[in-house]
Design a protein around this motif. Structure first.
Motif, PDB file in Angstrom:
ATOM      1  N   LEU A 109     -28.720 -13.736  -4.929  1.00  0.00           N
ATOM      2  CA  LEU A 109     -28.868 -15.190  -4.968  1.00  0.00           C
ATOM      3  C   LEU A 109     -29.907 -15.597  -6.002  1.00  0.00           C
ATOM      4  CD1 LEU A 109     -28.727 -15.915  -1.138  1.00  0.00           C
ATOM      5  CD2 LEU A 109     -27.182 -16.896  -2.855  1.00  0.00           C
ATOM      6  N   ALA A 127     -32.792 -17.584   7.374  1.00  0.00           N
ATOM      7  CA  ALA A 127     -33.784 -18.560   6.910  1.00  0.00           C
ATOM      8  C   ALA A 127     -34.831 -18.827   7.977  1.00  0.00           C
ATOM      9  CB  ALA A 127     -33.093 -19.857   6.507  1.00  0.00           C
ATOM     10  N   ARG A 128     -34.402 -18.876   9.225  1.00  0.00           N
ATOM     11  CA  ARG A 128     -35.356 -19.113  10.311  1.00  0.00           C
ATOM     12  C   ARG A 128     -36.282 -17.906  10.490  1.00  0.00           C
ATOM     13  NH1 ARG A 128     -31.199 -22.273  10.428  1.00  0.00           N
ATOM     14  NH2 ARG A 128     -31.519 -24.417  11.178  1.00  0.00           N
ATOM     15  N   GLY A 186     -26.851 -28.897   3.243  1.00  0.00           N
ATOM     16  CA  GLY A 186     -27.667 -27.916   3.959  1.00  0.00           C
ATOM     17  C   GLY A 186     -28.601 -27.105   3.113  1.00  0.00           C
ATOM     18  N   MET A 187     -28.953 -27.624   1.932  1.00  0.00           N
ATOM     19  CA  MET A 187     -29.840 -26.851   1.071  1.00  0.00           C
ATOM     20  C   MET A 187     -30.809 -27.755   0.312  1.00  0.00           C
ATOM     21  SD  MET A 187     -27.235 -25.973  -2.086  1.00  0.00           S
ATOM     22  CE  MET A 187     -28.546 -25.405  -3.174  1.00  0.00           C
ATOM     23  N   ALA A 188     -31.927 -27.185  -0.113  1.00  0.00           N
ATOM     24  CA  ALA A 188     -32.830 -27.884  -1.020  1.00  0.00           C
ATOM     25  C   ALA A 188     -32.289 -27.739  -2.432  1.00  0.00           C
ATOM     26  CB  ALA A 188     -34.237 -27.293  -0.930  1.00  0.00           C
ATOM     27  N   LEU A 228     -35.736 -25.138  13.969  1.00  0.00           N
ATOM     28  CA  LEU A 228     -36.617 -24.478  13.000  1.00  0.00           C
ATOM     29  C   LEU A 228     -38.035 -24.985  13.249  1.00  0.00           C
ATOM     30  CD1 LEU A 228     -36.963 -22.666  10.486  1.00  0.00           C
ATOM     31  CD2 LEU A 228     -36.617 -24.697   9.108  1.00  0.00           C
ATOM     32  N   VAL A 231     -29.370 -31.961   0.228  1.00  0.00           N
ATOM     33  CA  VAL A 231     -29.709 -31.841   1.646  1.00  0.00           C
ATOM     34  C   VAL A 231     -28.463 -32.023   2.515  1.00  0.00           C
ATOM     35  CG1 VAL A 231     -30.885 -33.074   3.535  1.00  0.00           C
ATOM     36  CG2 VAL A 231     -32.181 -32.329   1.529  1.00  0.00           C
ATOM     37  N   ALA A 243     -29.176 -19.194   5.277  1.00  0.00           N
ATOM     38  CA  ALA A 243     -29.088 -19.889   6.559  1.00  0.00           C
ATOM     39  C   ALA A 243     -27.630 -20.218   6.862  1.00  0.00           C
ATOM     40  CB  ALA A 243     -29.905 -21.175   6.503  1.00  0.00           C
ATOM     41  N   LYS A 258     -30.326 -34.065   9.698  1.00  0.00           N
ATOM     42  CA  LYS A 258     -30.002 -33.166   8.578  1.00  0.00           C
ATOM     43  C   LYS A 258     -30.436 -31.733   8.891  1.00  0.00           C
ATOM     44  CE  LYS A 258     -29.393 -36.933   5.974  1.00  0.00           C
ATOM     45  NZ  LYS A 258     -28.158 -37.351   5.315  1.00  0.00           N
ATOM     46  N   SER A 259     -30.004 -30.829   8.074  1.00  0.00           N
ATOM     47  CA  SER A 259     -30.426 -29.425   8.197  1.00  0.00           C
ATOM     48  C   SER A 259     -31.937 -29.321   8.042  1.00  0.00           C
ATOM     49  CB  SER A 259     -29.762 -28.597   7.093  1.00  0.00           C
ATOM     50  OG  SER A 259     -30.568 -27.477   6.774  1.00  0.00           O
ATOM     51  N   PRO A 260     -32.631 -28.771   9.024  1.00  0.00           N
ATOM     52  CA  PRO A 260     -34.080 -28.631   8.879  1.00  0.00           C
ATOM     53  C   PRO A 260     -34.460 -27.620   7.790  1.00  0.00           C
ATOM     54  CG  PRO A 260     -33.335 -27.588  10.904  1.00  0.00           C
ATOM     55  CD  PRO A 260     -32.151 -28.322  10.343  1.00  0.00           C
ATOM     56  N   VAL A 261     -33.609 -26.652   7.544  1.00  0.00           N
ATOM     57  CA  VAL A 261     -33.873 -25.714   6.443  1.00  0.00           C
ATOM     58  C   VAL A 261     -33.885 -26.471   5.115  1.00  0.00           C
ATOM     59  CG1 VAL A 261     -32.924 -23.760   5.139  1.00  0.00           C
ATOM     60  CG2 VAL A 261     -32.920 -23.712   7.650  1.00  0.00           C
ATOM     61  N   ALA A 262     -32.932 -27.368   4.955  1.00  0.00           N
ATOM     62  CA  ALA A 262     -32.839 -28.148   3.722  1.00  0.00           C
ATOM     63  C   ALA A 262     -33.994 -29.128   3.606  1.00  0.00           C
ATOM     64  CB  ALA A 262     -31.508 -28.891   3.684  1.00  0.00           C
ATOM     65  N   VAL A 263     -34.289 -29.828   4.701  1.00  0.00           N
ATOM     66  CA  VAL A 263     -35.316 -30.867   4.684  1.00  0.00           C
ATOM     67  C   VAL A 263     -36.704 -30.262   4.446  1.00  0.00           C
ATOM     68  CG1 VAL A 263     -36.557 -32.472   6.189  1.00  0.00           C
ATOM     69  CG2 VAL A 263     -34.058 -32.562   6.046  1.00  0.00           C
ATOM     70  N   GLN A 264     -37.025 -29.215   5.195  1.00  0.00           N
ATOM     71  CA  GLN A 264     -38.364 -28.634   5.069  1.00  0.00           C
ATOM     72  C   GLN A 264     -38.526 -27.918   3.735  1.00  0.00           C
ATOM     73  OE1 GLN A 264     -39.346 -26.572   8.787  1.00  0.00           O
ATOM     74  NE2 GLN A 264     -38.266 -28.174   9.920  1.00  0.00           N
ATOM     75  N   GLY A 265     -37.451 -27.308   3.252  1.00  0.00           N
ATOM     76  CA  GLY A 265     -37.488 -26.719   1.912  1.00  0.00           C
ATOM     77  C   GLY A 265     -37.731 -27.775   0.848  1.00  0.00           C
ATOM     78  N   THR A 266     -37.075 -28.903   0.980  1.00  0.00           N
ATOM     79  CA  THR A 266     -37.251 -29.981  -0.003  1.00  0.00           C
ATOM     80  C   THR A 266     -38.685 -30.481  -0.015  1.00  0.00           C
ATOM     81  OG1 THR A 266     -34.931 -30.608   0.236  1.00  0.00           O
ATOM     82  CG2 THR A 266     -36.423 -32.273  -0.672  1.00  0.00           C
ATOM     83  N   ASP A 295     -31.088 -16.451  12.582  1.00  0.00           N
ATOM     84  CA  ASP A 295     -30.691 -16.851  11.246  1.00  0.00           C
ATOM     85  C   ASP A 295     -31.672 -16.307  10.200  1.00  0.00           C
ATOM     86  OD1 ASP A 295     -30.943 -19.402   9.191  1.00  0.00           O
ATOM     87  OD2 ASP A 295     -28.918 -19.044   9.999  1.00  0.00           O
ATOM     88  N   ALA A 310     -33.417 -19.080   1.935  1.00  0.00           N
ATOM     89  CA  ALA A 310     -32.934 -20.289   2.615  1.00  0.00           C
ATOM     90  C   ALA A 310     -31.420 -20.442   2.535  1.00  0.00           C
ATOM     91  CB  ALA A 310     -33.626 -21.524   2.029  1.00  0.00           C
ATOM     92  N   LEU A 311     -30.840 -20.013   1.411  1.00  0.00           N
ATOM     93  CA  LEU A 311     -29.389 -20.165   1.271  1.00  0.00           C
ATOM     94  C   LEU A 311     -28.618 -19.204   2.167  1.00  0.00           C
ATOM     95  CD1 LEU A 311     -28.878 -20.757  -2.544  1.00  0.00           C
ATOM     96  CD2 LEU A 311     -28.860 -22.424  -0.698  1.00  0.00           C
ATOM     97  N   LEU A 369     -35.870 -31.132  -8.139  1.00  0.00           N
ATOM     98  CA  LEU A 369     -37.174 -31.182  -7.468  1.00  0.00           C
ATOM     99  C   LEU A 369     -38.313 -30.824  -8.420  1.00  0.00           C
ATOM    100  CD1 LEU A 369     -36.324 -29.653  -3.969  1.00  0.00           C
ATOM    101  CD2 LEU A 369     -35.946 -31.953  -4.833  1.00  0.00           C
ATOM    102  N   ASP A 387     -26.926 -23.034   7.851  1.00  0.00           N
ATOM    103  CA  ASP A 387     -26.867 -24.482   7.579  1.00  0.00           C
ATOM    104  C   ASP A 387     -25.966 -24.835   6.413  1.00  0.00           C
ATOM    105  OD1 ASP A 387     -29.252 -23.612   8.939  1.00  0.00           O
ATOM    106  OD2 ASP A 387     -30.031 -25.643   8.741  1.00  0.00           O
TER     107      ASP A 387
END
Lengths: 284, 284, 284, 284, 284, 284
Positions: free
Chosen positions: A101, E95-96, A160-162, C284, A157, C263, C226-234, E93, C260-261, A168, C265
């Protein structure tokens, strides 16, 4: 308009020259709303490397073919059948998958950043749907203008991803308000041309795609008439400035200009300024 | 108004004190629209070093004498007869010429940066033609206000060069939109007071030069009444902040304030806040 | 509304959950206009560390209890009786006193920065008097919205000191105009909701505190879905972006997303996007 | 040896030219073991600025006059009667005193750093007592060699202060072992020539001051025969390298050499390399 | 020797004071060769925070109890039964799980870095087995000395991971040769006291643990007799120097010393230097 | 030894695999002492990109074919007939020539840096003449070992230029003494194997090229038997460490290991450590 001779081999981009020294690049997959396949970003890198070194090009306009979209971003359907997602289901080790990745993201970033690395200024003209990769891409351009129908979104988002292809990294350094940046990046909500203008993401809004392109072309013509040593130096030094302290940039600038000021351009421009004639600059 | 006693030797600057603790510096070559000769920037450095250390001065207002221009920038005619351009025609080696140019730019930058290094806040009041060096100079000030007739331009590209005295280093960190910065720096186009206000380059626009100066003076009087330890600390820490990460700035701030908070000013201000009296602070 | 079960021990903060996965933190000393005592910022750190790691929380709303103030900042009366000022009068050596002050500021900064370090997005809803520490605190939040009656001020210069708990470190990176930042930080003048919106300090203004809170809650609900993985990563990547070059951030992002990818999510979101169903993400 | 014509006005430094293009600077207050007065570091700045720009000078040797000491550092007796210590006893406010001290240290640092800023390589030849300022000074030189009788010490802790004129900034980047650096800086203990060689602080040790000077002169003659474009570029790029990442330095280097490689020196050197003749380079 | 009164609650560390103002910390789990449990690094943070602020302590000696090992590093058996590895087997998961691991590593790093953050100098005395965490820990100390029987190894690669508690961050800045650093970090091979001395990792080697401790104590006594303002300032400025450019460090130093030079220590030290008496410094 | 199957197309490099998972790259132009043509550095980039991603390769050995030289550096004769020098004589503008040179240097640097970017450790084995580009190249390797007959020189100053392909960027971060670095870079003098070992440039010296290669192979075999996740992570984190502060590297490391620690390698290694068996790691 006829394609520019040395740029006819690109499959996903139409390159024309509406006026001397100006190249117009159109993302050209309108049937799919210009959604990006991997082959498209690999080609994008090659294209902007060629433009960067082409002495016949002084400014680049980047837009999307068709009426509906600059681009809808990643072609998600294609991506979901690609090796990345499939492997994820397989039995590969987490760390080994992470390496795959990371290499994939690194190359994707490197391809899109080719727009920023291009030594010539790039004017991005946006219209219609301009989401996901549209933001990553346009953040690499120098000047952004758009049609009033443009619908922007930092959409990642919602899948499901940043965002990881540059939005960013660059958006907080392009616009005014960090509160606004976090709002649109975290909520993935749409925003329109007026809002994009208000926060400084675009610097002009026009009534239609055609009007925006015309304005972009006029801007490009103006830039093409200036000294390319001055223009390309200004682009380089401003991008350096974004990422460095004032002291660092002042030093880099004095080293840069110690060669650049030995160009004929300085004297050509000063002379024609005094004589009120139109200056003519050598290629670069 | 009489010149300030210890500042009468400057040839190109008129320094007065419209009110105690406030120094008003006027670029004073109105017959030539305040265009800059080399002697002027050398004198500028000396002047702002003196102001920086003068305990009788707590705020500086910087403006241009005459009705027509803050400054038109470099005196191009004088520059074109100077040693730099003449040598270029001669037989000097490219690398040796580059060394001369680098030293020249370094010193020019260092002189103009004296406005930023000045420990006291500098309020720049612009009017009329304010191009080229006017932008470099005003970017070094802390607060910019202008008359509505001001005509700004980052003019360097039009004389065949990238701006190298500080505009490209500081402007992206002063205003909101990188798209706008690149537009005005690459096209060298004019922009007016309203546009300067909209992007945040100036924070006030007034009907006339006189009105802008009056507003600048009022602002200066207010600042002069505050604790100089607080005011000068705030200037230093904000300039540090621009060039450092949040973590770096927090640490620098705590070291800085570990001495500054031992000033009497903290207690003087708290006490007069409680007693509703006007505080009086020692010189700095 | 009932307090959130695991957050009932905080003395100065009321923590409720208006809707699942959203925590609402109220600064709760309204009789003193939410002025801060040392115990309050120590508790703040503990509270936001708990929220940061709590899998039941995906977004935090931060506001002030009572009608009149978000907070008036430091409780100056209490501070003036504290050990710091008293020691200053005593016979302690300047350098030793400086060490005490530095440790004190470091800890104060570290407590307030807990809001920024919180892995979940924080929406700050301001109203009424919002001065001094109110600015330090809200600069640590991700999104700022306010009621139209809000009265802001970077008040520290008026008590004889440069702000040292984060305003000078963060404000220049949050809003558009450095001239404006220096104006409000050096003059300590008030500014209102409209001005805060214009410079991008807040991203929404509402008619009342209630309306602002409702808008904040709606925003929070959206983010919580939203996906917390996406939100917290952002959030993490945007804060990193503010303090690093584009190249540094791109690299950090690709390493971050290499885990993160992986996940679920990404696939959950893509699938529900295709099926038009509401995605459901693991905690998360 | 006769003093160099344009350098006869310096009171505390003897400047001679033992061989063409080489300047030998001697700290010249041997009766006081070359202890430094404020006038001496002010003069040092002026001297090295002149050397830096003097086309007749390609290398500088820096040593101390007399048999006993390179320098014993600050003339503590003189300093203890100066304004800094006296004010400390007076009634000046801590913050205002801090401002005076900061300005004083800044200027002192700036004077000593002139040795580093000198565009020509500086070879420091140490002997005898070489403590305190001797370390700050020699850390600014490019190459350090010494006599075997040299007695070094980072002496500042013994007078109750952390070294602040450059030793702590530069020494960790000059030698091998951070454990050793902390040992000598925290304990203020003496160390000799052998230890200085072992950790890489000096690169040669000789039997006597005379032998060390002879070796320094031989080194200088060799350097003076090389292309000054190459030599001065190498100094600049290595100092830049110390303070930047590899990527930053590579970029700065390519911009630097884009002018430098257009010097005649490249072709002169290549040609004389092929023809086995001694190259002759233009002044710089 | 009796434990130091205020340090008797630590379960895994024995804290004594062999001489006034010196604290001796022994890692105290000799039956398990001082292998680290999570509780041990949590306690380590608390211990060094206490030492950092304790005015009765001016220097810290850190060693390991027992004859055989300073420490064998992480207690792998305990770790393999901990939640981190067990979860990995479970259905969490990727990511988690990554978030859990990141928080775990962050806290582990933060605990070990407490040794570096301690404001007082730390002398690490190593002997016997000193692998894995032993390197992370000792890299945080200021001065490292060892017994000749010490067997070092950066052992992490041998348990399938890159070292992540600080060795890779600090070792390249502590010793001389990057080739050597990569060799020992990539191969995980053992190295002995002589090699550690040759590359500058330790600055003294002694015949036995007892002799090394005695040397450490002597060094500590010397440091304890110096001005704590000078000593602690020197530690802070050297650690800052390692991570900043020369220019940044010079500025930070002048701000730091603007308070520190107002200590009585400067005058006390100068006076006793002139009078040849032993100076006595106030606590810090 | 037979060439490695997928590496037979390289014209200037011989690639074999003396033992599984180890690739041996030989610069293969011995008739010209392995002097570099432009085609060679372009090929080098391609080769190391392939090695970096090849799961069959875990370590790379880099050496030079023939008895006399690792490489004599740039093929100066070929270069002097190339377009760069010829253009210089022509009528091209200084600034335009500078652009060509900058692009040329950028690409040259980028090719050589491919050795550093290679994700697998690279062991450089030097012998005989190893000057100019030999230093740039070997500085990109992770571990350097040499034969005792090796003759090193940073030769660029002798051809009238500052080294610009990486030596000045990397050497100060590889070895112990900045005085030594400046000496060899400014004087261009030769140094031998013993001196290279003493300053830490190489970490082993052997009696002959054959012995050095054998030692390199043994080192490589050891590394190839370790977890590739651990080894490649260690290389990445150490290179990051060189260019970042301790705090930055600690954070990057925890993000990196949050995926890497989920590899099977951690458990495989721990298990075989307990069972005293030889671990077997999946490809990477």
């Amino acid at each position: 308009m006829a394609q520019l001779a040395s740029y006819t081999d690109y499959k996903y981009y139409l390159v024309t020259s509406p006026t001397p020294l100006v190249a117009h690049v159109e993302i050209n997959r309108p049937a799919k709303l210009n959604a990006f396949l991997e082959a498209m970003w690999l080609e994008l890198r090659q294209l902007f490397q060629q433009l960067s070194a082409d002495p016949e090009v002084r400014v680049v306009i980047l837009s999307g073919a068709g009426d509906r979209a600059f681009t809808t971003g990643l072609d998600v359907q294609a991506a979901s059948q690609g090796p990345l997602l499939k492997d994820a289901a397989g039995g590969v080790d987490v760390a080994r998958k992470a390496t795959q990745l990371r290499r994939h993201i690194d190359e994707f970033q490197e391809c899109v950043s080719a727009v920023e690395r291009c030594e010539k200024p790039v004017i991005c003209v946006l219209h219609g749907i301009s989401i996901g990769l549209a933001i990553d891409l346009s953040c690499c351009a120098d000047i952004r203008i758009c049609a009033k129908d443009t619908r922007f979104a930092v959409k990642e988002v919602d899948i499901g991803m940043a965002a990881d292809i540059g939005t960013l990294a660059r958006l907080p350094k392009i616009v005014s308000s960090f509160s606004w940046v976090k709002d649109v990046c975290i909520t993935a909500r749409d925003f329109g041309a007026a809002e994009a203008l208000a926060v400084g993401f675009v610097s002009q809004v026009h009534d239609s795609k055609a009007a925006a392109l015309e304005a972009g072309l006029k801007l490009a013509e103006g830039i093409a008439s200036k000294s390319p040593v001055a223009v390309q130096g200004t682009k380089e030094l401003l991008n350096h400035s974004r990422d460095h302290t004032v002291a660092e940039n002042l030093r880099y600038t004095s080293v840069w200009n110690s060669a650049a000021l030995q160009a004929a351009d300085f004297q050509v421009a000063m002379l024609s300024g005094m004589k009120k004639t139109k200056p003519r600059f050598e290629k670069l």
